[in-house]
Design an enzyme around this catalytic site. Sequence first.
Site, PDB file in Angstrom:
ATOM      1  N   PHE A 125       0.681  -1.056   0.046  1.00  0.00           N
ATOM      2  CA  PHE A 125      -0.185   0.015   0.152  1.00  0.00           C
ATOM      3  C   PHE A 125       0.852   1.291   0.090  1.00  0.00           C
ATOM      4  CE2 PHE A 125      -3.357   2.694   2.109  1.00  0.00           C
ATOM      5  CZ  PHE A 125      -4.094   2.413   1.426  1.00  0.00           C
ATOM      6  N   ASP A 196       1.938  -5.788   8.464  1.00  0.00           N
ATOM      7  CA  ASP A 196       0.686  -5.071   8.394  1.00  0.00           C
ATOM      8  C   ASP A 196      -0.456  -5.775   8.184  1.00  0.00           C
ATOM      9  OD1 ASP A 196      -1.386  -3.559   7.371  1.00  0.00           O
ATOM     10  OD2 ASP A 196      -0.160  -1.761   6.513  1.00  0.00           O
ATOM     11  N   TYR A 221     -10.934  -0.186  11.072  1.00  0.00           N
ATOM     12  CA  TYR A 221     -12.225   0.139  10.272  1.00  0.00           C
ATOM     13  C   TYR A 221     -12.544  -0.811   9.186  1.00  0.00           C
ATOM     14  CZ  TYR A 221      -8.666   2.675   7.571  1.00  0.00           C
ATOM     15  OH  TYR A 221      -7.488   3.082   7.174  1.00  0.00           O
ATOM     16  N   LYS A 222     -11.646  -1.947   8.906  1.00  0.00           N
ATOM     17  CA  LYS A 222     -11.982  -2.962   7.758  1.00  0.00           C
ATOM     18  C   LYS A 222     -12.782  -3.864   8.383  1.00  0.00           C
ATOM     19  CE  LYS A 222      -8.216  -0.847   4.888  1.00  0.00           C
ATOM     20  NZ  LYS A 222      -6.657  -0.868   4.616  1.00  0.00           N
ATOM     21  N   ARG A 369     -12.623  -5.361  -6.719  1.00  0.00           N
ATOM     22  CA  ARG A 369     -12.243  -5.873  -5.525  1.00  0.00           C
ATOM     23  C   ARG A 369     -13.583  -5.962  -4.816  1.00  0.00           C
ATOM     24  NH1 ARG A 369      -8.437  -3.197  -0.850  1.00  0.00           N
ATOM     25  NH2 ARG A 369     -10.356  -1.843  -0.713  1.00  0.00           N
TER      26      ARG A 369
HETATM   27  C1  LIG Z   1      -6.305   0.464   4.591  1.00  0.00           C
HETATM   28  C2  LIG Z   1      -4.779   0.470   4.477  1.00  0.00           C
HETATM   29  C3  LIG Z   1      -4.152   1.585   5.351  1.00  0.00           C
HETATM   30  C4  LIG Z   1      -4.662   2.863   5.801  1.00  0.00           C
HETATM   31  O1  LIG Z   1      -3.935   3.456   6.586  1.00  0.00           O
HETATM   32  P1  LIG Z   1      -4.519   4.463   7.727  1.00  0.00           P
HETATM   33  O2  LIG Z   1      -3.478   5.389   8.100  1.00  0.00           O
HETATM   34  O3  LIG Z   1      -5.482   3.914   8.595  1.00  0.00           O
HETATM   35  O4  LIG Z   1      -5.520   5.389   6.802  1.00  0.00           O
HETATM   36  C5  LIG Z   1      -2.426   1.386   5.463  1.00  0.00           C
HETATM   37  N1  LIG Z   1      -2.011   0.424   4.897  1.00  0.00           N
HETATM   38  C6  LIG Z   1      -2.621  -0.771   4.123  1.00  0.00           C
HETATM   39  C7  LIG Z   1      -1.937  -1.836   3.772  1.00  0.00           C
HETATM   40  C8  LIG Z   1      -3.970  -0.650   4.033  1.00  0.00           C
HETATM   41  O5  LIG Z   1      -4.604  -1.701   3.478  1.00  0.00           O
END
Ligand SMILES: *Cc1c(COP(=O)(O)O)cnc(C)c1O
Length: 410
Positions: A125, A196, A221-222, A369
């Site tokens: 990400f 992560d 939040y996921k 997705r």
């Molecule tokens: C959703 C996601 C994030 C989001 O990060 P926030 O700091 O909570 O906005 C970061 N890394 C990955 C791999 C994600 O899927």
Amino acid sequence: MISRDECVARDAGDELAALRREFTLDAGILYLDGNSLGPVSEAVRVRVNETIDQEWAKGLVRSWNEAGWMAAPTRLGDRLAPLIGAQPGEVLVADTLTFMLAKLIGAALDQRPDRHVVLTDVANFHSDIYIVQAMANRAGRPITVKPIDRATLDDELNGEVALVMLTHVDYRTGEMLDMKGITTKVHAVGALVLWDFAHSAGAVPLDVTDADVDFAAGCGYKYLNGGPGAPAFMYIRSSWQGVLENPLPGWLGHARPFDFELDYEPAKGMQAFVTSSPSIIALAALDGALDVWDHASMSQVRAKSLAMTDLFIALIDQRLEGVFEVVTPRDHAKRGSQVALRHAEGYGVVQALIERGVIGDFRAPDICRFGFTPLYLRYVDVFDAVEHIVQVMTSEVYRDPRFAVRNPVT
Ligand SMILES: *Cc1c(COP(=O)(O)O)cnc(C)c1O
């Protein structure tokens, strides 16, 4: 050909079916995006309202003591710990994910002062890559961050590597990595590992203890359904506690915050990684969201997740042969809880589906997705979603110009 009736029958025999009633989901919606933002549950509403009406409105500032607000980050961490295979005292809930990663990266780099390389996945990400680069730039010594093709990890591991930071389930493809195998290899060269769990926590079984993971973090939040911008969590193995230093120290991580001392002395345990005031209403929402796990085990959730993603893939194969490339691995050991379908006009496909109430999302350049969340989705929802996909593809409605306009959030 799998029939709709067969799916209805599977729902009738599903042990988790009753949990759907805990969530608010509009009847006309097939929600296949719980991997991006989970829906709200009744328990969230109750906990948030209690927090506002009782603890805040009546208790006011006294609630920092009387309602246990100060302890919320570690208390919720302990509550979340079983979902990742951690022990009490190893998990903290605070901040949001990118901040958590920053703290863990900075702290980890301090523990390998003689090493100068950080490995991460080029498919990671983007936020993870930005923050690891930024923390490496500020480490006080030259550090090279190498975003690599993860298939080449074995060749890249050597005595120069300080830290390996990987996302356990690829946000785009849904591929799940071998956490234990990779952690073992990373440790064999003396490096540290940071996982992560953004697309893993609440989605797939995790055992950080068995895998001997050093550090991990994930969002609330996921698949944990804690609400938009919910606090994140971090895991630090107990053997690192008292050793690892928070690179973003603040008063609430101090051993005695209300002594107002000018010299920083870290609190014991995970509390040292708290920087600033906990976001109490957001923590209350996440607390409510975790209630559902009192009624579902991760092995039940995993079994249904695999059954749903198998069903979705089988229906796509049967009904839309050759239309999409199924990017997500068919091998269960390598699959998270989402299915990614590649299509050159994927953005339009997803927009056309959203107009019909089938909510998935799009990840550039060409991935549609679809997240499958066993706590509130039915097998028949999978069937109906595929029916809509078939209609969108055969009618070619996705080519309509109104679906070509990009929204800021895709
Ligand atoms: C959703 C996601 C994030 C989001 O990060 P926030 O700091 O909570 O906005 C970061 N890394 C990955 C791999 C994600 O899927």
